[in-house]
Write a protein that holds these residues in place. Structure first.
Motif, PDB file in Angstrom:
ATOM      1  N   GLN A 186       0.869  -1.172   0.000  1.00 43.91           N
ATOM      2  CA  GLN A 186       0.000   0.000   0.000  1.00 43.91           C
ATOM      3  C   GLN A 186       0.909   1.225   0.000  1.00 43.91           C
ATOM      4  N   VAL A 187       0.695   2.116  -0.954  1.00 43.58           N
ATOM      5  CA  VAL A 187       1.473   3.354  -1.054  1.00 43.58           C
ATOM      6  C   VAL A 187       0.580   4.531  -0.686  1.00 43.58           C
ATOM      7  N   TYR A 188       1.085   5.402   0.178  1.00 44.00           N
ATOM      8  CA  TYR A 188       0.321   6.572   0.623  1.00 44.00           C
ATOM      9  C   TYR A 188       1.033   7.851   0.196  1.00 44.00           C
ATOM     10  N   LEU A 189       0.246   8.841  -0.206  1.00 43.69           N
ATOM     11  CA  LEU A 189       0.741  10.202  -0.438  1.00 43.69           C
ATOM     12  C   LEU A 189       0.286  11.041   0.749  1.00 43.69           C
ATOM     13  N   ILE A 190       1.246  11.523   1.547  1.00 42.73           N
ATOM     14  CA  ILE A 190       0.946  12.211   2.808  1.00 42.73           C
ATOM     15  C   ILE A 190       1.476  13.638   2.742  1.00 42.73           C
ATOM     16  N   ASP A 191       0.660  14.600   3.103  1.00 45.01           N
ATOM     17  CA  ASP A 191       1.096  15.994   3.004  1.00 45.01           C
ATOM     18  C   ASP A 191       1.908  16.396   4.238  1.00 45.01           C
ATOM     19  N   ALA A 192       2.283  17.664   4.290  1.00 44.70           N
ATOM     20  CA  ALA A 192       3.216  18.140   5.318  1.00 44.70           C
ATOM     21  C   ALA A 192       2.655  18.060   6.731  1.00 44.70           C
ATOM     22  N   VAL A 193       1.328  18.012   6.876  1.00 38.85           N
ATOM     23  CA  VAL A 193       0.735  17.927   8.213  1.00 38.85           C
ATOM     24  C   VAL A 193       0.215  16.529   8.518  1.00 38.85           C
ATOM     25  N   GLY A 194       0.584  15.555   7.693  1.00 35.27           N
ATOM     26  CA  GLY A 194       0.249  14.170   7.976  1.00 35.27           C
ATOM     27  C   GLY A 194      -1.068  13.681   7.419  1.00 35.27           C
ATOM     28  N   ARG A 195      -1.746  14.472   6.598  1.00 32.97           N
ATOM     29  CA  ARG A 195      -3.009  14.023   6.011  1.00 32.97           C
ATOM     30  C   ARG A 195      -2.745  13.155   4.786  1.00 32.97           C
ATOM     31  N   ILE A 196      -3.515  12.095   4.655  1.00 33.75           N
ATOM     32  CA  ILE A 196      -3.378  11.196   3.514  1.00 33.75           C
ATOM     33  C   ILE A 196      -4.139  11.795   2.329  1.00 33.75           C
ATOM     34  N   ALA A 197      -3.381  12.171   1.293  1.00 29.41           N
ATOM     35  CA  ALA A 197      -3.997  12.780   0.113  1.00 29.41           C
ATOM     36  C   ALA A 197      -4.425  11.729  -0.904  1.00 29.41           C
TER      37      ALA A 197
END
Length: 227
Positions: A186-197
């Protein structure tokens, strides 16, 4: 004599007239000897180089052998009446997963590296695990234990991209003691504040080599694509 004939033109400048492959199965740390036989098609031509490549069904590169001057002679000086034997010894990249791969040939101009066409499939070879466990050297080392396997590291080939474009990277896996469990990633794209985009499931190598077939002492490289 004894060379399987072929007739494939590259940009109207070069013609591949035969291919001789020394074996149909090799270990991942062994060299495969391949002879390519060529004719020139134009009386006046540039100097061309040849690339022999090893690719999976998705087109990912797992090895290559280039000859700057095929048969050791600049192509601009080839006679139209003769043919040239261009010998290659192609070794798969360390960690190439066991399976079937395509051999492909391409011709490109020496002056600017522009290819005359896309790589053309010319044969197939089966790759098995290396006879000795190879040392894999990812550009970004991780050594992250993920249950029964370890992610040794990754190579990033796409530093930036637009929404909807493919992100291509290479993962390096160590099967450790092997597993009888069928595992996916599973690959996640996570922004600078930790939210999964965004997130996406993917196979750790490919659908032809599931984790239940992984072998101890046979670490793997896996080019992967996500969006």
């Amino acid at each position: 004599d004894g060379v399987p004939p072929m007739s494939v033109d590259f940009g109207g400048a070069m013609r591949l007239i035969g291919v001789l492959v020394a074996a149909d199965e090799i270990a991942a740390n062994s060299a495969l000897n391949v002879d390519l036989y060529w004719r020139a098609l134009q009386p006046t031509r540039a100097d061309y180089s040849i690339q022999l490549s090893l690719r999976d069904a998705a087109g990912h590169l797992f090895g290559q052998s280039d000859s700057q001057n095929p048969a050791g002679f600049p192509t601009s000086r080839w006679s139209l009446d003769d043919y040239a034997r261009d010998a290659h010894a192609l070794t798969p990249y360390a960690g190439t997963p066991p399976g079937d791969y395509q051999l492909a040939a391409s011709v490109y101009r020496q002056a600017d590296g522009v290819p005359l066409s896309a790589p053309v499939p010319i044969g197939q070879v089966t790759v098995t695990c290396a006879s000795a466990s190879p040392a894999l050297e990812p550009l970004t080392a991780l050594d992250a234990a993920l249950g029964p396997i370890t992610l040794l590291g990754v190579d990033w080939s796409t530093p930036s991209l637009n929404v909807g474009e493919a992100l291509t990277f290479t993962a390096y896996w160590d099967p450790l003691n092997g597993t009888d469990r069928s595992l996916d990633g599973q690959v996640y794209l996570i922004d600078a504040v930790g939210r999964i985009a965004a997130n996406q499931s993917l196979q750790l190598v490919n659908d032809r080599y599931p984790t239940t077939a992984w072998q101890p002492g046979c670490p793997l490289r896996a080019p992967l694509d996500v969006r």
